[in-house]
Enzyme design. Structure first.
Site, mmCIF file in Angstrom:
data_model
loop_
_atom_site.group_PDB
_atom_site.id
_atom_site.type_symbol
_atom_site.label_atom_id
_atom_site.label_comp_id
_atom_site.label_asym_id
_atom_site.label_seq_id
_atom_site.Cartn_x
_atom_site.Cartn_y
_atom_site.Cartn_z
ATOM 1 N N GLU A 250 58.015 41.911 106.267
ATOM 2 C CA GLU A 250 57.552 42.932 106.937
ATOM 3 C C GLU A 250 58.519 44.060 106.633
ATOM 4 O O GLU A 250 58.020 45.197 106.547
ATOM 5 C CB GLU A 250 57.416 42.844 108.586
ATOM 6 C CG GLU A 250 56.965 44.001 109.114
ATOM 7 C CD GLU A 250 58.035 44.968 109.732
ATOM 8 O OE1 GLU A 250 57.628 45.996 110.381
ATOM 9 O OE2 GLU A 250 59.126 44.828 109.670
ATOM 10 N N GLU A 251 59.877 43.749 106.731
ATOM 11 C CA GLU A 251 60.622 44.932 106.291
ATOM 12 C C GLU A 251 60.623 45.472 104.934
ATOM 13 O O GLU A 251 61.384 46.384 104.569
ATOM 14 C CB GLU A 251 62.120 44.261 106.481
ATOM 15 C CG GLU A 251 62.393 43.805 108.017
ATOM 16 C CD GLU A 251 62.418 44.779 108.968
ATOM 17 O OE1 GLU A 251 62.212 45.979 108.569
ATOM 18 O OE2 GLU A 251 62.674 44.526 110.319
ATOM 19 N N ASP B 83 65.205 42.692 116.197
ATOM 20 C CA ASP B 83 64.135 42.957 115.245
ATOM 21 C C ASP B 83 63.885 41.951 114.201
ATOM 22 O O ASP B 83 64.871 42.182 113.199
ATOM 23 C CB ASP B 83 64.419 44.485 114.531
ATOM 24 C CG ASP B 83 63.436 44.903 113.357
ATOM 25 O OD1 ASP B 83 62.432 44.318 113.343
ATOM 26 O OD2 ASP B 83 63.844 45.822 112.872
ATOM 27 N N HIS C 295 56.676 39.683 113.039
ATOM 28 C CA HIS C 295 57.191 39.581 111.809
ATOM 29 C C HIS C 295 58.507 38.977 112.077
ATOM 30 O O HIS C 295 59.091 38.948 113.044
ATOM 31 C CB HIS C 295 57.549 40.632 110.984
ATOM 32 C CG HIS C 295 58.794 41.770 111.447
ATOM 33 N ND1 HIS C 295 59.893 41.433 111.089
ATOM 34 C CD2 HIS C 295 58.526 42.609 112.103
ATOM 35 C CE1 HIS C 295 60.610 42.379 111.383
ATOM 36 N NE2 HIS C 295 59.938 43.270 112.102
ATOM 37 N N HIS D 131 68.443 47.528 112.624
ATOM 38 C CA HIS D 131 68.883 47.367 111.302
ATOM 39 C C HIS D 131 70.308 47.039 111.043
ATOM 40 O O HIS D 131 70.556 47.380 109.764
ATOM 41 C CB HIS D 131 67.921 48.090 110.462
ATOM 42 C CG HIS D 131 66.534 47.955 110.227
ATOM 43 N ND1 HIS D 131 65.733 48.670 109.269
ATOM 44 C CD2 HIS D 131 65.616 47.073 110.791
ATOM 45 C CE1 HIS D 131 64.350 48.326 109.430
ATOM 46 N NE2 HIS D 131 64.387 47.263 110.625
ATOM 47 N N ASP E 64 56.429 43.542 117.741
ATOM 48 C CA ASP E 64 57.643 43.573 116.973
ATOM 49 C C ASP E 64 58.661 44.727 117.693
ATOM 50 O O ASP E 64 58.717 45.725 118.019
ATOM 51 C CB ASP E 64 57.045 44.727 115.688
ATOM 52 C CG ASP E 64 58.279 44.846 114.767
ATOM 53 O OD1 ASP E 64 59.484 44.375 114.954
ATOM 54 O OD2 ASP E 64 57.877 45.524 113.702
#
Ligand code: TRP
Ligand code: ZN
Ligand code: CA
Length: 439
Positions: free
Chosen positions: A171-172, A137, A125, A287, A200
Site C-alpha cells: 500500500e505504501e 500504520d 494494508h 511513517h 487504515d
C-alpha cells in the site's frame, strides 16, 4: 470417559474410547435450545487486538525494524495472520505480485458459507514503510480486522452474505496490492462484491473519529455505532483515495471505512469533542521509527475494533447456530519420540445427519514438553486429512491446548474420525490427553 453436553441434540450422541463405541442411553428428546436468531455484534477484546500488535512489533524488531514490502518482516507478518485464520477455519489464499523488483503478497480469507453472489469485504494494508514497524500504520487496522475475523469464527456466524477479508501488500508504494487484487478480479466476481470496508490507521495516539463518506449506507452503519457511544464523528477528508478503498471505489464497488488520523493537526474544536491535544498531529509518529506499540491509543483501537465487528454483523446480517453435539475421547495415547510412527486417537460419531459443518470445532489437548515437535491432523472417516498444526523448530512451549475450526462440509459426519499426531524432532515427548469434536 466423558460425554459433553449437547445444547441442540442430546439424543444418540456417542463417543469412542480406545476405539470402542460406547453409546449413551438416548436422552429425552431435546427441544432446540434457541432458534437461530440475529446475533448481537460482539465486543471485540482489545487485549486480543493488542496481542496481535505485539506480535507485529516483534516481527519488525526481528527483521530490521520494519514490515515493508519486499522485506522479510512483511512476509513474516503475512505468515502470522494466515496462521491465525487457517486455524480458525478460513479458506486463505495468498496472492503474489511483483512491485519494484520484489515479490508482494495479498492475503485473502473467505469464511465458508453465505451467498456467493453477495460478498461483504473488509480489508487493511499489512505493509509498513521502511522507516518503522508500522504499528498504527497499519498494524492497527490489520489486527482489528484479524480479530473481527476470529470473532466470526468463535461465534460460528452464518451470515446471509459471504464474508471475505483482505490484507494488502505494498500500500505504501501506491496501493499496489489492492489495485492488483481489484484489477485481477474477473468482472463477474467484482459485481458480486456488495461493499468493501477499509481500515487504515485506527489507533492513532491523538485520535479523531473519522468515517468515510463514500457510500451513504455504509457510512450510516458506522455513524450509528458511534452514536450508541455518544461519540461525535467527522467525515474523513485527510486525502481521499489515499488508501486501499480507492481501487474498489474506482471499480464501482461501494466503499466505507474508519480512520483516526495521520499527519494532519488536531484543531481545538476537535480536541474539545474528542479529547487529546490540539495543535498536535493525530499521529506524530506517522511513517517514522516511533510508530511502535507505544504509538497506540487503546480507547480508539477498542472503539474502532468494535465498530468493525458491528458493521460486519449488521451488514452481513447473519445468524448464529447453537453448537451441535460433541464427542470426546479422553483416553491417553502416547506419542513416541522422533523417529517414530504417527499415532491416532479415534472418535466414533453417530446420530448426526448429513455432512459435518463448515465450522467443525476440534478441541485438542496434547501434553508435550516441546510442542514445536508435533504435526497434528484431523482425519475424516473417509481418510481425508486436515492439517491442524505444523511442526515449528522455534516453538518451544509446552503442550498443545487449542481449539481449531475446520471446514469439514464435504465430509459425512458419521463414522470414525481420528486425531493423528506425529513427533518429528528428537528428544521431547508426550501424549494425547484428550480431544473433542463439536458439530
Ligand atoms: N494510507 C495512508 C498511509 O498508509 C494513511 C492515510 C492518510 C489515510 N490519509 C488517509 C488512510 C485517509 C485512510 C484515509 O500512509
Ligand atoms: Zn502509511
Ligand atoms: Ca520429540
Amino acid at each position: 470417559m466423558s460425554l459433553s453436553a449437547s445444547r441442540r441434540l442430546a439424543a444418540t450422541t456417542a463417543l469412542a474410547v480406545a476405539g470402542l463405541l460406547a453409546a449413551t442411553a438416548p436422552a429425552a428428546l431435546a427441544v432446540p435450545a434457541s432458534a437461530a436468531a440475529a446475533p448481537t455484534p460482539p465486543d471485540i477484546p482489545v487485549a486480543n487486538v493488542k496481542a496481535h500488535l505485539s506480535q507485529l512489533q516483534s516481527i519488525a524488531t526481528a527483521n530490521g525494524g520494519n514490515r515493508a514490502h519486499g522485506r522479510t518482516g512483511y512476509k513474516a507478518s503475512i505468515d502470522y495472520v494466515k496462521g491465525k485464520l487457517d486455524a480458525a477455519g478460513f479458506t486463505t489464499t495468498l496472492q503474489t505480485f511483483t512491485s519494484s523488483g520484489a515479490t508482494g503478497y495479498n492475503l485473502i480469507a473467505d469464511w465458508p458459507g453465505g451467498d456467493p453472489n453477495s460478498v461483504l469485504m473488509a480489508g487493511s494494508h499489512l505493509d509498513s514503510v521502511t522507516s518503522g514497524p508500522g504499528i498504527n500504520d497499519n498494524g492497527s487496522g490489520s489486527a482489528a480486522v484479524l480479530e473481527t475475523a476470529l470473532a466470526v469464527s468463535r461465534a460460528g456466524l452464518q451470515p446471509t452474505k459471504h464474508l471475505r477479508f483482505g490484507w494488502w501488500g505494498a500500500e505504501e508504494l501506491g496501493l499496489i496490492g489492492s489495485k492488483y487484487y481489484v484489477n485481477n478480479l474477473p468482472s463477474a466476481e467484482r459485481a458480486k462484491i456488495s461493499g468493501y470496508l477499509n481500515f487504515d490507521m485506527i489507533g492513532s495516539p491523538n485520535p479523531g473519529y473519522f468515517v468515510y463518506d463514500d457510500d451513504p449506507a455504509l457510512e450510516k452503519v458506522f455513524k450509528d455505532y458511534f452514536a450508541t457511544l455518544s461519540i461525535p464523528t467527522e467525515i474523513e477528508t485527510e486525502g481521499d483515495g489515499r488508501s486501499d478503498h480507492a481501487p474498489f471505489k474506482n471499480a464501482g464497488i461501494p466503499v466505507g471505512g474508519l480512520f483516526s488520523g495521520a499527519d494532519y493537526t488536531k484543531t481545538s474544536a476537535q480536541a474539545q469533542k474528542w479529547g487529546g491535544t490540539a495543535g498536535q498531529a493525530f499521529d506524530r509518529c506517522y511513517h517514522s521509527s516511533c510508530d511502535t506499540t507505544a504509538n497506540i491509543n487503546d480507547t480508539a483501537l477498542d472503539r474502532n475494533s468494535d465498530a468493525i465487528a458491528y458493521a460486519i454483523w449488521t451488514l452481513g446480517a447473519g445468524t448464529t447456530v447453537p453448537p451441535g453435539p460433541s464427542f470426546e475421547n479422553t483416553a491417553d495415547v502416547a506419542v513416541p519420540d522422533s523417529p517414530g510412527a504417527a499415532v491416532t486417537s479415534p472418535i466414533t460419531v453417530s446420530g448426526v445427519a448429513g455432512n459435518a459443518p463448515s465450522t467443525l470445532k476440534v478441541d485438542v489437548n496434547i501434553v508435550h514438553t516441546w510442542r514445536g515437535d508435533l504435526v497434528v491432523d484431523l482425519v475424516a472417516p473417509d481418510g481425508t486429512a486436515y492439517r491442524l498444526k505444523n511442526s515449528s523448530s522455534n516453538d518451544s512451549a509446552d503442550n498443545v491446548v487449542a481449539t481449531y475450526t475446520v471446514n469439514a462440509s464435504s465430509e459425512v459426519a458419521n463414522g470414525v474420525w481420528k486425531l493423528k499426531v506425529q513427533d518429528v524432532a528428537a528428544q521431547d515427548t508426550g501424549y494425547i490427553n484428550s480431544w473433542k469434536l463439536t458439530f
